[in-house]
Enzyme design. Structure first.
Site, PDB file in Angstrom:
ATOM      1  N   ALA A   1      -2.466   0.331  12.411  1.00 44.92           N
ATOM      2  CA  ALA A   1      -2.195  -1.111  12.398  1.00 44.92           C
ATOM      3  C   ALA A   1      -2.160  -1.637  10.971  1.00 44.92           C
ATOM      4  O   ALA A   1      -1.307  -2.466  10.625  1.00 44.92           O
ATOM      5  CB  ALA A   1      -3.256  -1.847  13.218  1.00 44.92           C
ATOM      6  N   TYR A   2      -3.069  -1.153  10.154  1.00 46.53           N
ATOM      7  CA  TYR A   2      -3.074  -1.541   8.736  1.00 46.53           C
ATOM      8  C   TYR A   2      -1.755  -1.137   8.079  1.00 46.53           C
ATOM      9  O   TYR A   2      -1.101  -1.939   7.406  1.00 46.53           O
ATOM     10  CB  TYR A   2      -4.251  -0.880   8.027  1.00 46.53           C
ATOM     11  CG  TYR A   2      -4.232  -1.033   6.518  1.00 46.53           C
ATOM     12  CD1 TYR A   2      -4.810  -2.139   5.907  1.00 46.53           C
ATOM     13  CD2 TYR A   2      -3.629  -0.079   5.705  1.00 46.53           C
ATOM     14  CE1 TYR A   2      -4.790  -2.283   4.522  1.00 46.53           C
ATOM     15  CE2 TYR A   2      -3.603  -0.211   4.330  1.00 46.53           C
ATOM     16  CZ  TYR A   2      -4.185  -1.314   3.743  1.00 46.53           C
ATOM     17  OH  TYR A   2      -4.148  -1.453   2.379  1.00 46.53           O
ATOM     18  N   ALA A   3      -1.361   0.133   8.265  1.00 44.29           N
ATOM     19  CA  ALA A   3      -0.138   0.628   7.636  1.00 44.29           C
ATOM     20  C   ALA A   3       1.084  -0.133   8.122  1.00 44.29           C
ATOM     21  O   ALA A   3       1.977  -0.469   7.332  1.00 44.29           O
ATOM     22  CB  ALA A   3       0.016   2.126   7.911  1.00 44.29           C
TER      23      ALA A   3
ATOM     24  N   LYS B   1       1.132  -3.724   6.627  1.00 41.04           N
ATOM     25  CA  LYS B   1       1.476  -3.660   5.206  1.00 41.04           C
ATOM     26  C   LYS B   1       2.962  -3.309   5.033  1.00 41.04           C
ATOM     27  O   LYS B   1       3.614  -3.787   4.083  1.00 41.04           O
ATOM     28  CB  LYS B   1       0.608  -2.631   4.486  1.00 41.04           C
ATOM     29  CG  LYS B   1      -0.809  -3.096   4.201  1.00 41.04           C
ATOM     30  CD  LYS B   1      -0.845  -4.156   3.098  1.00 41.04           C
ATOM     31  CE  LYS B   1      -2.257  -4.459   2.647  1.00 41.04           C
ATOM     32  NZ  LYS B   1      -2.316  -5.415   1.516  1.00 41.04           N
TER      33      LYS B   1
ATOM     34  N   ASP C   1       0.843  -1.195   0.000  1.00 41.10           N
ATOM     35  CA  ASP C   1       0.000   0.000   0.000  1.00 41.10           C
ATOM     36  C   ASP C   1       0.878   1.244   0.000  1.00 41.10           C
ATOM     37  O   ASP C   1       1.977   1.241   0.561  1.00 41.10           O
ATOM     38  CB  ASP C   1      -0.911   0.022   1.230  1.00 41.10           C
ATOM     39  CG  ASP C   1      -2.080   0.973   1.081  1.00 41.10           C
ATOM     40  OD1 ASP C   1      -1.857   2.198   1.110  1.00 41.10           O
ATOM     41  OD2 ASP C   1      -3.223   0.502   0.935  1.00 41.10           O
TER      42      ASP C   1
END
Length: 237
Positions: free
Chosen positions: A148-150, A153, A136
């Site tokens: 948390a997503y970043a 990824k 991403d």
């Protein structure tokens, strides 16, 4: 085209489904994983796609998927790690569970699949075998609402370097890092204009640009260990 199938995780919708349909058009055999049953899966099955349910939210679910994958095919031309979970951060009691789920989907599943399925890739008789991680744009920017997503990824982005070094020269390992590529139902004009303004290209390109990027990696024998940004020049803003 290859006699060995290409695996796309999370291949039932959005970017994964578009890439699956384009690969089918190009004559490739396909296996896709999916999290839950949806009507689009039947269309893919009618076109000859092998579909495997997968729960990547636990180690047991990941290992179970790998076991069933190995029972389905003896070789793979490529693995495209597209499965993803766009979960926002929260301050409630589920915050730790959310981070753990994102870690398993974005990092542990690709890590274990890459390790356990190396033999499937090396069994392919084609001159090129690939692993492609879909990361991403936020990997290098961070996110105020999706930390948390970043972070997970970003972990997947780093795994690209490690596996590229580990598996060279037999297997190429690269990543694609998209910014916003497609809209969601319900996105209004104000949101659309706000998103367009974030990139130098000032557009929402649609999923075809991701397939073009994937196709480049699948067709180039001299590229490994890179992350290909597909973000419309956001770094120029």
């Amino acid at each position: 085209m290859s006699a060995s199938p290409i695996l796309i995780t999370g291949g039932a919708q959005r970017l994964g489904r578009h890439c699956a349909e384009r690969l089918l058009d190009d004559g490739h055999e396909l296996i896709i994983s999916y999290r839950r049953e949806r009507s689009e899966l039947e269309t893919l099955r009618e076109r000859g796609v092998t579909t495997l349910a997968a729960d990547f939210s636990s180690e047991a679910g990941i290992l179970d998927f790998i076991e069933r994958l190995k029972a389905t095919t003896s070789s793979l031309r490529a693995i495209v790690h597209n499965a993803s979970d766009w979960a926002p951060d929260s301050l409630d009691s589920d915050a730790g569970a959310t981070f753990e789920r994102l870690f398993r989907v974005h990092m542990q599943a690709p890590y274990l699949i890459n390790l356990h399925c190396r033999e499937l890739l090396t069994a392919c008789t084609e001159p090129q075998r690939d692993i492609v991680h879909i990361t991403d744009y936020v990997v290098h920017k961070g996110s105020k609402k999706h930390a948390a997503y970043a972070a997970t990824k970003a972990g997947l982005d780093n795994l690209t370097l490690s596996f590229a070094a580990m598996y060279a020269p037999e297997i190429q390992v690269n990543a694609i890092a998209p910014a916003l590529i497609m809209l969601n139902e319900g996105d209004d004009e104000a949101y659309i204009e706000k998103v367009k303004a974030k990139s130098a290209m000032q557009m929402i390109p649609g999923p075809g640009v991701i397939y073009q990027s994937l196709r480049y990696l699948l067709d180039n024998r001299y590229v490994t260990g890179i992350t290909l940004p597909v973000d419309g020049g956001r770094h120029l803003r």
